[in-house]
Design a protein around this motif. Sequence first.
Motif, PDB file in Angstrom:
ATOM      1  N   SER A 194     -15.595  68.408  22.979  1.00 51.13           N
ATOM      2  CA  SER A 194     -16.388  68.955  24.074  1.00 51.13           C
ATOM      3  C   SER A 194     -16.094  70.447  24.250  1.00 51.13           C
ATOM      4  O   SER A 194     -14.958  70.832  24.544  1.00 51.13           O
ATOM      5  CB  SER A 194     -16.063  68.216  25.369  1.00 51.13           C
ATOM      6  OG  SER A 194     -16.603  68.892  26.474  1.00 51.13           O
ATOM      7  N   LEU A 195     -17.120  71.260  24.091  1.00 54.45           N
ATOM      8  CA  LEU A 195     -16.978  72.702  24.287  1.00 54.45           C
ATOM      9  C   LEU A 195     -16.599  73.002  25.732  1.00 54.45           C
ATOM     10  O   LEU A 195     -15.679  73.783  25.995  1.00 54.45           O
ATOM     11  CB  LEU A 195     -18.273  73.422  23.908  1.00 54.45           C
ATOM     12  CG  LEU A 195     -18.290  74.937  24.135  1.00 54.45           C
ATOM     13  CD1 LEU A 195     -17.230  75.617  23.286  1.00 54.45           C
ATOM     14  CD2 LEU A 195     -19.678  75.494  23.827  1.00 54.45           C
ATOM     15  N   ALA A 196     -17.281  72.378  26.678  1.00 52.17           N
ATOM     16  CA  ALA A 196     -17.002  72.626  28.092  1.00 52.17           C
ATOM     17  C   ALA A 196     -15.556  72.280  28.440  1.00 52.17           C
ATOM     18  O   ALA A 196     -14.888  73.019  29.168  1.00 52.17           O
ATOM     19  CB  ALA A 196     -17.964  71.827  28.966  1.00 52.17           C
ATOM     20  N   MET A 197     -15.069  71.179  27.909  1.00 55.39           N
ATOM     21  CA  MET A 197     -13.692  70.772  28.193  1.00 55.39           C
ATOM     22  C   MET A 197     -12.715  71.823  27.704  1.00 55.39           C
ATOM     23  O   MET A 197     -11.777  72.194  28.413  1.00 55.39           O
ATOM     24  CB  MET A 197     -13.391  69.419  27.539  1.00 55.39           C
ATOM     25  CG  MET A 197     -11.974  68.938  27.768  1.00 55.39           C
ATOM     26  SD  MET A 197     -10.879  69.524  26.477  1.00 55.39           S
ATOM     27  CE  MET A 197      -9.437  68.582  26.770  1.00 55.39           C
ATOM     28  N   THR A 210      -9.071  78.055  30.150  1.00 58.55           N
ATOM     29  CA  THR A 210      -9.025  78.865  31.369  1.00 58.55           C
ATOM     30  C   THR A 210      -7.857  78.432  32.251  1.00 58.55           C
ATOM     31  O   THR A 210      -7.098  79.273  32.758  1.00 58.55           O
ATOM     32  CB  THR A 210     -10.352  78.743  32.148  1.00 58.55           C
ATOM     33  OG1 THR A 210     -11.420  79.182  31.312  1.00 58.55           O
ATOM     34  CG2 THR A 210     -10.331  79.561  33.425  1.00 58.55           C
ATOM     35  N   LEU A 246     -10.835  75.810  20.202  1.00 57.92           N
ATOM     36  CA  LEU A 246     -12.071  76.388  20.732  1.00 57.92           C
ATOM     37  C   LEU A 246     -12.755  77.258  19.686  1.00 57.92           C
ATOM     38  O   LEU A 246     -13.978  77.190  19.505  1.00 57.92           O
ATOM     39  CB  LEU A 246     -11.782  77.193  21.994  1.00 57.92           C
ATOM     40  CG  LEU A 246     -12.981  77.810  22.694  1.00 57.92           C
ATOM     41  CD1 LEU A 246     -13.995  76.749  23.107  1.00 57.92           C
ATOM     42  CD2 LEU A 246     -12.525  78.604  23.910  1.00 57.92           C
ATOM     43  N   VAL A 275     -13.231  75.037  27.094  1.00 52.65           N
ATOM     44  CA  VAL A 275     -13.369  76.296  27.845  1.00 52.65           C
ATOM     45  C   VAL A 275     -12.634  76.182  29.176  1.00 52.65           C
ATOM     46  O   VAL A 275     -11.851  77.063  29.552  1.00 52.65           O
ATOM     47  CB  VAL A 275     -14.855  76.660  28.051  1.00 52.65           C
ATOM     48  CG1 VAL A 275     -15.000  77.784  29.068  1.00 52.65           C
ATOM     49  CG2 VAL A 275     -15.495  77.048  26.731  1.00 52.65           C
ATOM     50  N   VAL A 276     -12.857  75.091  29.893  1.00 47.21           N
ATOM     51  CA  VAL A 276     -12.194  74.889  31.186  1.00 47.21           C
ATOM     52  C   VAL A 276     -10.687  74.728  30.983  1.00 47.21           C
ATOM     53  O   VAL A 276      -9.880  75.302  31.724  1.00 47.21           O
ATOM     54  CB  VAL A 276     -12.787  73.672  31.937  1.00 47.21           C
ATOM     55  CG1 VAL A 276     -11.982  73.336  33.178  1.00 47.21           C
ATOM     56  CG2 VAL A 276     -14.239  73.937  32.284  1.00 47.21           C
ATOM     57  N   TYR A 277     -10.286  73.970  29.975  1.00 44.41           N
ATOM     58  CA  TYR A 277      -8.862  73.743  29.712  1.00 44.41           C
ATOM     59  C   TYR A 277      -8.158  75.055  29.370  1.00 44.41           C
ATOM     60  O   TYR A 277      -7.087  75.348  29.913  1.00 44.41           O
ATOM     61  CB  TYR A 277      -8.696  72.735  28.578  1.00 44.41           C
ATOM     62  CG  TYR A 277      -7.254  72.357  28.360  1.00 44.41           C
ATOM     63  CD1 TYR A 277      -6.603  71.485  29.229  1.00 44.41           C
ATOM     64  CD2 TYR A 277      -6.532  72.890  27.303  1.00 44.41           C
ATOM     65  CE1 TYR A 277      -5.275  71.153  29.038  1.00 44.41           C
ATOM     66  CE2 TYR A 277      -5.207  72.560  27.117  1.00 44.41           C
ATOM     67  CZ  TYR A 277      -4.581  71.692  27.987  1.00 44.41           C
ATOM     68  OH  TYR A 277      -3.266  71.366  27.810  1.00 44.41           O
ATOM     69  N   LYS A 310     -14.364  74.984  17.248  1.00 40.91           N
ATOM     70  CA  LYS A 310     -15.555  74.379  17.850  1.00 40.91           C
ATOM     71  C   LYS A 310     -16.723  75.345  17.783  1.00 40.91           C
ATOM     72  O   LYS A 310     -17.842  74.962  17.425  1.00 40.91           O
ATOM     73  CB  LYS A 310     -15.266  73.984  19.313  1.00 40.91           C
ATOM     74  CG  LYS A 310     -16.449  73.438  20.051  1.00 40.91           C
ATOM     75  CD  LYS A 310     -16.941  72.129  19.483  1.00 40.91           C
ATOM     76  CE  LYS A 310     -18.108  71.580  20.279  1.00 40.91           C
ATOM     77  NZ  LYS A 310     -18.670  70.392  19.666  1.00 40.91           N
TER      78      LYS A 310
END
Length: 84
Positions: A36-39, A45, A77, A41-43, A80
């Motif tokens: 998951s790209l969103a995961m 951060t 990341l 990015v948030v992780y 990904k």
Amino acid sequence: MSYLTGLGLTAGFCTTIAFIPQVVKTWRTRSAKDLSLAMFVVYLTGILLWLFYGVLLGDIAIMLANAATSVLAGSVLYFKLRYG
């Protein structure tokens, strides 16, 4: 070294090395489609914020663990974004 610093370093070591198998697998297979790209990015951060927090506190355990984990999570990341 204090007991608390040792505990923090041990915890950081465990959570950091947990990323190594994912980095190696993604690098070898050149595939990150199931991640998951969103995961990530948030992780990443969150990890960078923890690193900043550790710097502000001067806590070596927080700084080392989050610096190392940010490199590994950043690598995943990157893979990904590159290999999708």
